[in-house]
Scaffold this active site. Sequence first.
Site, mmCIF file in Angstrom:
data_model
loop_
_atom_site.group_PDB
_atom_site.id
_atom_site.type_symbol
_atom_site.label_atom_id
_atom_site.label_comp_id
_atom_site.label_asym_id
_atom_site.label_seq_id
_atom_site.Cartn_x
_atom_site.Cartn_y
_atom_site.Cartn_z
ATOM 1 N N GLY A 10 -21.769 0.098 59.120
ATOM 2 C CA GLY A 10 -22.248 -0.136 57.655
ATOM 3 C C GLY A 10 -21.246 -1.977 58.429
ATOM 4 C CB VAL A 11 -21.699 -4.311 54.916
ATOM 5 C CG1 VAL A 11 -20.933 -3.934 53.476
ATOM 6 C CG2 VAL A 11 -22.046 -5.642 54.826
ATOM 7 C CB SER A 13 -18.008 -2.290 61.935
ATOM 8 O OG SER A 13 -19.299 -1.587 61.167
ATOM 9 C CB CYS A 101 -10.082 9.620 61.446
ATOM 10 S SG CYS A 101 -11.584 8.804 63.059
ATOM 11 C CB CYS A 197 -16.685 11.262 57.781
ATOM 12 S SG CYS A 197 -15.730 11.101 59.287
#
Length: 363
Positions: A10-11, A13, A101, A197
């Site tokens: 994604g943007v 990270s 997580c 997710c």
Amino acid sequence: MRVLAAMSGGVDSAVAAARAVEAGYDVTGVHLALSAKPGTLRTGSRGCCTIEDSHDARRAADVLGIPFYIWDFAERFTEDVIEDFVAEYAAGRTPNPCLRCNEKIKFAALLDKAIALGFDAVATGHYARLAQIDGRPELRRSADAGKDQSYVLASLTPEQLSHAMFPLGGSTKTAVRAEAETRGLSVANKPDSHDICFIPDGDTRKFLRNKLGAQPGELVDDETGEVLGGHEGVHGFTIGQRHGLGLERPAPDGRPRYVLSLEPVSGTVRVGSRERLQVTELVGDRMIWPSGVPLDGPVECVVQVRAHGGIAGAVAQLRGEQLVVSLREPLGGVAPGQGLVLYRQDAAAGDLVLGAATITRTR
């Protein structure tokens, strides 16, 4: 300083990794494969950790000119996150898989491996601020209140935070997207992932039914004891739920009913009015103190019980092995299994995370 940048595809990270490179660190990118059979495509904000995401992460690493690897954490993710999620619902609780997580995968399994390989820190694209004060880590809300993720990071220990980096904590999401565009990162306009997710279609009830099967029970009016209908398992419900109850008739006053409590042993789902959802006290266990400093006596604070919302003024104190939080104003839809996070309000430096716990009961 060697930094391992966790790159989801994604943007956020990608920009976090770019900033670590720009800061002069020796950066290596890693994408976590969390599914034994990852899907090939995302649909907008549905799902993550797909094959497409791993390709996006690799392309971002190529633009940044850093080494890139994919690490298989699918078995650990299944055991520590998915199986925990299913077990919690089966027990009538409502877990937050993102909290688990971060605790078990990104800052336990990943960090352990990173340290073993000689890395000094793990950088992620979370929106939270982190500082070292007198040798102790301090976790604070991000500058972008709408994107703040300190709630899902509050389960991290001081040792884990001492090896963490959150380069985006002082930025807004709008600024991060603009920076990605300037840096030539193809993920600049990629939609954020908003769903669990491992349930990319968003149908949690179907996912749990496939895992746990049908466990028939009754829907009962909490005030009168009247049986209002049946259901296929308490795991299909969560406290505060209004829609999809399958009631055979409306309330006498015509107002909607909400799930008030779940009883997995008897299979009873109790429903009632919105007013009966309100709670004034939370009790939690499994306390974590991110700065390493437990509460000392009753403390005026702010409590948050959901990743976005569920915030109230409170007084918190330790009673033996439990954390007791008395709310200044009632909250609704609070369920055992949710995380509670305590903050000290600080207008000058940003709200500081005092501690976190798992809610065991409410009053």
